[in-house]
Design an enzyme around this catalytic site. Structure first.
Site, PDB file in Angstrom:
ATOM      1  N   ALA A  12     162.500 -11.074 -14.510  1.00  0.00           N
ATOM      2  CA  ALA A  12     162.235 -12.264 -15.332  1.00  0.00           C
ATOM      3  C   ALA A  12     163.087 -12.252 -16.604  1.00  0.00           C
ATOM      4  CB  ALA A  12     160.753 -12.319 -15.676  1.00  0.00           C
ATOM      5  N   CYS A  44     154.547 -13.250 -10.339  1.00  0.00           N
ATOM      6  CA  CYS A  44     153.199 -13.797 -10.517  1.00  0.00           C
ATOM      7  C   CYS A  44     152.713 -14.497  -9.248  1.00  0.00           C
ATOM      8  CB  CYS A  44     153.188 -14.790 -11.684  1.00  0.00           C
ATOM      9  SG  CYS A  44     153.989 -14.141 -13.138  1.00  0.00           S
ATOM     10  N   VAL A  88     170.432   2.482 -13.595  1.00  0.00           N
ATOM     11  CA  VAL A  88     171.064   2.940 -14.840  1.00  0.00           C
ATOM     12  C   VAL A  88     170.369   4.232 -15.245  1.00  0.00           C
ATOM     13  CG1 VAL A  88     171.476   2.416 -17.275  1.00  0.00           C
ATOM     14  CG2 VAL A  88     171.688   0.612 -15.555  1.00  0.00           C
TER      15      VAL A  88
HETATM   16  C1  LIG Z   1     150.805  -9.232  -8.747  1.00  0.00           C
HETATM   17  C2  LIG Z   1     151.235  -9.711 -10.102  1.00  0.00           C
HETATM   18  C3  LIG Z   1     150.764 -10.923 -10.578  1.00  0.00           C
HETATM   19  C4  LIG Z   1     151.153 -11.362 -11.845  1.00  0.00           C
HETATM   20  N1  LIG Z   1     150.663 -12.559 -12.293  1.00  0.00           N
HETATM   21  C5  LIG Z   1     151.024 -13.005 -13.519  1.00  0.00           C
HETATM   22  C6  LIG Z   1     150.559 -14.264 -13.986  1.00  0.00           C
HETATM   23  O1  LIG Z   1     149.827 -14.980 -13.288  1.00  0.00           O
HETATM   24  N2  LIG Z   1     150.954 -14.662 -15.220  1.00  0.00           N
HETATM   25  C7  LIG Z   1     151.799 -13.916 -16.001  1.00  0.00           C
HETATM   26  O2  LIG Z   1     152.159 -14.357 -17.100  1.00  0.00           O
HETATM   27  N3  LIG Z   1     152.262 -12.713 -15.582  1.00  0.00           N
HETATM   28  C8  LIG Z   1     151.901 -12.242 -14.363  1.00  0.00           C
HETATM   29  N4  LIG Z   1     152.384 -11.036 -13.909  1.00  0.00           N
HETATM   30  C9  LIG Z   1     153.272 -10.230 -14.784  1.00  0.00           C
HETATM   31  C10 LIG Z   1     154.755 -10.606 -14.637  1.00  0.00           C
HETATM   32  O3  LIG Z   1     155.122 -10.559 -13.283  1.00  0.00           O
HETATM   33  C11 LIG Z   1     155.598  -9.646 -15.448  1.00  0.00           C
HETATM   34  O4  LIG Z   1     155.189  -9.750 -16.786  1.00  0.00           O
HETATM   35  C12 LIG Z   1     157.087  -9.962 -15.375  1.00  0.00           C
HETATM   36  O5  LIG Z   1     157.565  -9.758 -14.074  1.00  0.00           O
HETATM   37  C13 LIG Z   1     157.875  -9.040 -16.324  1.00  0.00           C
HETATM   38  O6  LIG Z   1     159.226  -9.285 -16.171  1.00  0.00           O
HETATM   39  P1  LIG Z   1     160.323  -8.234 -16.655  1.00  0.00           P
HETATM   40  O7  LIG Z   1     161.642  -8.811 -16.282  1.00  0.00           O
HETATM   41  O8  LIG Z   1     160.090  -7.861 -18.060  1.00  0.00           O
HETATM   42  O9  LIG Z   1     160.035  -6.887 -15.834  1.00  0.00           O
HETATM   43  P2  LIG Z   1     159.858  -6.565 -14.294  1.00  0.00           P
HETATM   44  O10 LIG Z   1     159.416  -7.752 -13.529  1.00  0.00           O
HETATM   45  O11 LIG Z   1     159.043  -5.340 -14.243  1.00  0.00           O
HETATM   46  O12 LIG Z   1     161.340  -6.210 -13.827  1.00  0.00           O
HETATM   47  C14 LIG Z   1     162.039  -5.083 -14.291  1.00  0.00           C
HETATM   48  C15 LIG Z   1     163.118  -4.686 -13.313  1.00  0.00           C
HETATM   49  O13 LIG Z   1     163.903  -3.659 -13.903  1.00  0.00           O
HETATM   50  C16 LIG Z   1     164.200  -2.684 -12.922  1.00  0.00           C
HETATM   51  N5  LIG Z   1     164.539  -1.425 -13.597  1.00  0.00           N
HETATM   52  C17 LIG Z   1     163.741  -0.648 -14.364  1.00  0.00           C
HETATM   53  N6  LIG Z   1     164.409   0.432 -14.803  1.00  0.00           N
HETATM   54  C18 LIG Z   1     165.660   0.350 -14.293  1.00  0.00           C
HETATM   55  C19 LIG Z   1     166.821   1.169 -14.393  1.00  0.00           C
HETATM   56  N7  LIG Z   1     166.824   2.287 -15.103  1.00  0.00           N
HETATM   57  N8  LIG Z   1     167.920   0.779 -13.730  1.00  0.00           N
HETATM   58  C20 LIG Z   1     167.945  -0.365 -12.999  1.00  0.00           C
HETATM   59  N9  LIG Z   1     166.886  -1.171 -12.873  1.00  0.00           N
HETATM   60  C21 LIG Z   1     165.751  -0.832 -13.519  1.00  0.00           C
HETATM   61  C22 LIG Z   1     162.893  -2.625 -12.132  1.00  0.00           C
HETATM   62  O14 LIG Z   1     163.066  -2.016 -10.871  1.00  0.00           O
HETATM   63  C23 LIG Z   1     162.558  -4.111 -12.016  1.00  0.00           C
HETATM   64  O15 LIG Z   1     163.186  -4.674 -10.887  1.00  0.00           O
HETATM   65  C24 LIG Z   1     152.028 -10.575 -12.645  1.00  0.00           C
HETATM   66  C25 LIG Z   1     152.509  -9.350 -12.148  1.00  0.00           C
HETATM   67  C26 LIG Z   1     152.135  -8.933 -10.882  1.00  0.00           C
HETATM   68  C27 LIG Z   1     152.654  -7.614 -10.369  1.00  0.00           C
END
Ligand SMILES: Cc1cc2nc3c(=O)[nH]c(=O)nc-3n(C[C@H](O)[C@H](O)[C@H](O)COP(=O)(O)OP(=O)(O)OC[C@H]3O[C@@H](n4cnc5c(N)ncnc54)[C@H](O)[C@@H]3O)c2cc1C
Length: 568
Positions: A12, A44, A88
């Site tokens: 995201a 989500c 990374v």
């Molecule tokens: C089942 C479920 C339902 C949800 N429902 C809701 C909802 O209804 N409403 C809401 O607001 N939020 C919801 N969420 C939360 C929302 O999905 C997360 O807040 C959001 O995905 C966060 O995005 P992000 O990009 O910060 O991190 P993430 O989605 O965690 O993505 C991080 C990415 O970085 C990668 N990564 C990590 N470290 C490394 C590295 N060293 N090298 C390379 N890649 C790496 C990971 O593998 C991952 O692919 C839900 C989550 C889940 C699991």
């Protein structure tokens, strides 16, 4: 001058930051690196893919114009390079490089001018025996989602146990119980579901709603082990053994901060990466956001951790702007959330009463139950709202809601969420202007009623007792703490109860109270009850006028007691 931007994590936060930046600086070079094979998907939506509401997993990866957001999409449409299944491993801040490792074991070093950490979070896994057995999942990403859906559709799951009654656990429970008719049990360690987010009464309402759809709950139970030989057979708690073919562990998220910590960036007290209002880490050319970053709670002013997709997307845009030299600000959040519990919704923003007290506020809360649209209009449904208020300043600290029509609940929560950072007082809620037409709301909307009720309570006119306190008094009646229920409803509603409990219940409709006050037996604590709390408040005022200012009025009335599962 064209820049070289590296973004670690492409779900995201990372993909949003990349796209925003490229729109502002098309000549710069952007590389997204993610260890997973999927990027830029709607995590989500996972529960709704498992339930079957969303039939194709690729729908979670598509744009609204139906293109799958894969490596080719980012390359062709956005001119952004994507390295998937590439990890990374290290940041060298001095030389501004990152070290990467591909799936085949090969490594490389890539240079950056500015770096973004969107490394997200990973699900917490309890350190218990059996955690590595097949059929134990966490529902944290698309790989898990596909695996869970596959075993369910193949008919391999008759009984599922969800460990954790937070919002993901509840959504997964609904997904399994509703569409697949799997016998589903939720085990929660705390004394209520959604602990910290809502009061125990609202938690009971949601729990009861889910129980009516066949989900079982064991509250205040600690999972000690998962049993099985080749696969899961049971979940063992401190109180029982629950047979299971599938276990979903949903006990919280841990921010992925190893890269940042190893690079010497500051980690906050929530365990997530410290960022300023521009979402810069303690290194000004490294940004962080989404589930790996710590932000400010705009109500308490304290550092907070909100692992929510709504935060990650908005923060991604801020970071994209700032990478291009902008000065976009992300001040923090009030932590708005909503969770679907079958046809109802549980939602909130700001602090619950327990989180307000924990944050050091001298707070109280007040609840109302009212129809979500004009009482004469078809299709109306009951809604319950709770307002959390600081006593001395009358400042509104938070709001929570539960109701059978989710859109109506979310509308009220969002309205208050939008002003929470301005430190509103209750009169702002009393006078809140909401769009009115009978099919959508009431002329005196439930939000206005909530503000008015809070004012009446703080001014001492309204002396409420909530459903939980009522249940306590009701159950200990006869143990020396004698109380008498004065039912203020019309005869056709109240008389049967008075007959059922002749020593504990009398029925005097509120409009007859002035004439019949002499019928109230002396010497007992009076508890006033009606359908939603409106007539019992009127009765409280009537009795005060007649010299009795000790009665308590049940807030939300019998509707709320029933919704909390109290069978009278
Ligand atoms: C089942 C479920 C339902 C949800 N429902 C809701 C909802 O209804 N409403 C809401 O607001 N939020 C919801 N969420 C939360 C929302 O999905 C997360 O807040 C959001 O995905 C966060 O995005 P992000 O990009 O910060 O991190 P993430 O989605 O965690 O993505 C991080 C990415 O970085 C990668 N990564 C990590 N470290 C490394 C590295 N060293 N090298 C390379 N890649 C790496 C990971 O593998 C991952 O692919 C839900 C989550 C889940 C699991």
């Amino acid at each position: 001058m064209a820049q070289n931007i590296i973004i670690v994590g492409g779900v995201a936060l990372g993909s949003k930051a990349a796209c925003r930046f490229k729109r502002l600086e098309p000549k710069s070079h952007v590389t997204i690196i993610d260890q997973d094979r999927y990027i830029s998907y709607g995590g989500c939506g996972i529960p709704f893919y498992v339930s079957g509401d969303v039939s194709d997993v690729n729908d979670l990866r598509k744009t609204s114009f139906h293109m799958v957001r894969d490596e080719a999409f980012f390359h062709n449409c956005k001119d952004i390079d994507v390295l998937t299944q590439t990890r990374v491993e290290k940041i060298d801040r001095e030389n501004k490089t990152v070290q990467i490792r591909r799936m085949d074991g090969s490594t490389d070093t890539l240079a950056y001018d500015q770096l973004v950490l969107g490394t997200g979070s990973r699900p917490r896994r309890l350190p218990i025996p059996g955690i590595d057995l097949p059929m134990v999942y966490t529902a944290a990403n698309l790989n898990d989602a596909q695996a869970i859906k596959e075993v369910v559709t193949k008919g391999q799951v008759e009984r599922a146990v969800i460990i954790g009654g937070g919002f993901i656990g509840l959504e997964m429970a609904e997904a399994l119980a509703d569409m697949w008719e799997v016998e589903t049990t939720v085990v929660e360690y705390c004394d209520q579901i959604m602990p910290g987010f809502v009061s125990s009464m609202f938690a009971r309402m949601a729990q009861q709603q889910m129980e009516q759809h066949g989900v079982h709950f064991y509250i205040s139970e600690e999972v000690k082990a998962i049993e099985g030989t080749d696969t899961v057979e049971a979940v063992v708690t401190n109180k029982r053994r629950i047979e299971a073919d599938l276990v979903i562990m949903s006990v919280g998220a841990i921010p992925n901060v190893d890269l940042a910590r190893d690079a010497g960036l500051q980690i906050g007290k929530t365990g997530a990466i410290v960022v300023d209002e521009y979402l810069r880490t303690t290194d000004p050319v490294i940004y962080a956001g989404g589930d790996c970053a710590e932000i400010r709670n705009l109500v308490s002013g304290q550092p907070a951790y909100f692992p929510l997709g709504s935060m990650a997307n908005r923060q991604g845009r801020v970071i994209g702007t700032n990478l291009a030299g902008g000065k976009a600000v992300f001040k923090g959040a009030v932590g708005s959330f909503v969770v679907k519990t079958f046809e109802a919704a549980l939602a909130g923003a700001g602090l619950s009463l327990s989180s307000a007290l924990k944050a050091g506020f001298d707070a109280v809360s007040v609840q109302v139950a009212q129809l979500d649209r004009a009482h004469f209009y078809p299709g109306k449904a009951m809604m319950h709202l709770e307002l959390v208020v600081e006593k001395e300043t009358r400042r509104v600290l938070g709001i929570q809601g539960f109701g059978d029509q989710g859109d109506a609940v979310v509308g009220r929560i969002d309205t208050v969420a939008a002003i929470l950072e301005d430190r509103p007082t209750i009169d702002r809620i009393s006078n809140m202007e909401v769009a009115y037409s009978p099919p959508f709301s009431s002329a005196m909307d439930i939000l206005n009623a909530l503000g008015n009720t809070a004012e009446n309570m703080l001014d001492g006119r309204y002396r409420p007792i909530n459903a939980e306190e009522f249940a306590e008094k009701w159950s200990c009646n006869g143990d020396g703490d004698e109380c008498l229920i004065l039912d203020c409803r019309a005869r056709q509603d109240g008389e049967a109860f008075a007959q059922k409990y002749p020593d504990r219940w009398i029925n005097i409709p509120q409009d007859e109270l002035r004439q019949r006050v002499g019928e109230i037996p002396p010497g007992k604590k009076l508890i006033l009850l009606c359908n939603t709390g409106v007539r019992s408040y009127e009765a409280q005022l009537n009795l005060k006028e007649m010299g009795r200012d000790d009665p308590l009025s049940v807030q939300g009335g019998i509707v709320t007691l029933n919704k909390c599962g109290l069978d009278l």
